[in-house]
Motif scaffolding. Structure first.
Motif, PDB file in Angstrom:
ATOM      1  N   PRO A  75       5.161  -7.977  -3.386  1.00 52.90           N
ATOM      2  CA  PRO A  75       4.959  -6.759  -4.186  1.00 52.90           C
ATOM      3  C   PRO A  75       5.356  -7.021  -5.642  1.00 52.90           C
ATOM      4  O   PRO A  75       6.257  -7.828  -5.910  1.00 52.90           O
ATOM      5  CB  PRO A  75       5.889  -5.738  -3.550  1.00 52.90           C
ATOM      6  CG  PRO A  75       6.859  -6.504  -2.734  1.00 52.90           C
ATOM      7  CD  PRO A  75       6.248  -7.829  -2.395  1.00 52.90           C
ATOM      8  N   THR A 120       7.755   3.353  -4.460  1.00 53.57           N
ATOM      9  CA  THR A 120       6.673   3.167  -3.490  1.00 53.57           C
ATOM     10  C   THR A 120       5.473   2.474  -4.125  1.00 53.57           C
ATOM     11  O   THR A 120       4.892   1.551  -3.548  1.00 53.57           O
ATOM     12  CB  THR A 120       6.237   4.528  -2.917  1.00 53.57           C
ATOM     13  OG1 THR A 120       7.368   5.152  -2.324  1.00 53.57           O
ATOM     14  CG2 THR A 120       5.138   4.367  -1.884  1.00 53.57           C
ATOM     15  N   ASN A 124       4.271  -1.176  -2.913  1.00 54.81           N
ATOM     16  CA  ASN A 124       3.004  -1.291  -2.183  1.00 54.81           C
ATOM     17  C   ASN A 124       1.907  -2.021  -2.952  1.00 54.81           C
ATOM     18  O   ASN A 124       0.840  -2.294  -2.401  1.00 54.81           O
ATOM     19  CB  ASN A 124       2.492   0.095  -1.786  1.00 54.81           C
ATOM     20  CG  ASN A 124       3.364   0.739  -0.727  1.00 54.81           C
ATOM     21  OD1 ASN A 124       4.137   0.068  -0.036  1.00 54.81           O
ATOM     22  ND2 ASN A 124       3.267   2.047  -0.604  1.00 54.81           N
TER      23      ASN A 124
END
Ligand code: FES
Ligand code: FES
Lengths: 145, 145
Positions: A75, A120, A124
């Motif tokens: 990520p 997040t 992601n």
DNA sequence: TTCACAAAAGATAAATCTATCTTTTAAGTA
DNA sequence: TACTTAAAAGATAGATTTATCTTTTGTGAA
């Protein structure tokens, strides 16, 4: 949000990753030109990225920087972590030493929404996906003209 | 996210605002103690906040800092603007000189979600509401113990 | 094995941010 | 008016971030 160094790091990482499908290694000079950053400073940042295993480096002739398969799936959060740390995703917006539901600052319950959406998003989004955005020609690393 | 100075500024502003309903003015020394910041530096920050009309100041005996009614209804965004500017709400996460849909960086369309949620949150949260959170005793300005 | 190449490591410098100290200006009171 | 109080303004200093330069180490090829 993130430091100037971190922005350079993100751009460098995505640029290196964008060359992975062709198995091309790139040198500091080429990277610095692409991300419009000073060459020596870019070298320092790449050193840090290599130490944190965000990118891989090889010395000597035909050497340079490249991403392996596992690194492509990291990520983008890991790039931020390597350069700035995770403070941006955990620090209190009022500067309290600890952010917690038990001893909240006046904006805590509002700010945690923003912060966790940010987390997040960075967690992601993979390096690979950003490199693909670049390779399709729909996104850019360099400023116009 | 925001600078250390900006965190001091936010805490100072909310502290001053929390005294508004009692019509109490507070001095630099008291503010600095409450927000756990160096006194002289706090003075500088309050100067900037006053110049930007986020708080009001009065010199001399019985002087100090206070918020008027209009200032209480300012969004906390204005405090950030006064100290750090609005860059955090507008800058490209890759460091491109211009952030735009027409020349997007590889994370642009993902990042604008985060950034605009952040903007909305800071735009819709008033200084008054944060001061109230403090006055109800459900939120804190100082670190524990 | 020797050579050239390129990144790593280390030392130093410039710029910005954070912090402090001194002097000046404005406001209230006797 | 003279005096006290407190913020504003200006000058300076320390810490951190950004940037540069030099030397060392590792790698591949002849
Ligand atoms: S305590 Fe301030 S954001 Fe959580
Ligand atoms: S162009 Fe990078 S965030 Fe918009």
């Amino acid at each position: 949000m993130v430091s100037k160094s971190c922005k350079y790091a993100i751009r460098a990482t995505v640029f290196i990753a964008s060359k992975a499908k062709e198995n091309i290694k790139v040198g500091v000079k080429e990277i610095a030109e692409e991300i419009e950053a000073p060459e020596a400073f870019t070298g320092k940042i790449l050193q840090t990225l290599n130490k944190n295993k965000i990118v891989t480096s090889l010395k000597g002739p035909y050497g340079g920087f490249y991403s392996d398969e596992a690194q492509l799936d990291l990520p983008i959060l890991e790039v931020v972590n390597a350069i700035d740390g995770l403070g941006v995703f955990t620090d209190c917006v009022f500067g309290l030493h600890q952010c917690s539901d038990d001893h909240p600052c006046p904006m805590h319950f509002e700010y945690v929404k923003t912060r966790s959406q940010m987390y997040t998003s960075f967690k992601n989004t993979t390096i690979r996906s950003l490199a693909e955005n670049l390779n399709t020609g729909l996104a850019f690393l360099k400023n116009p003209e």
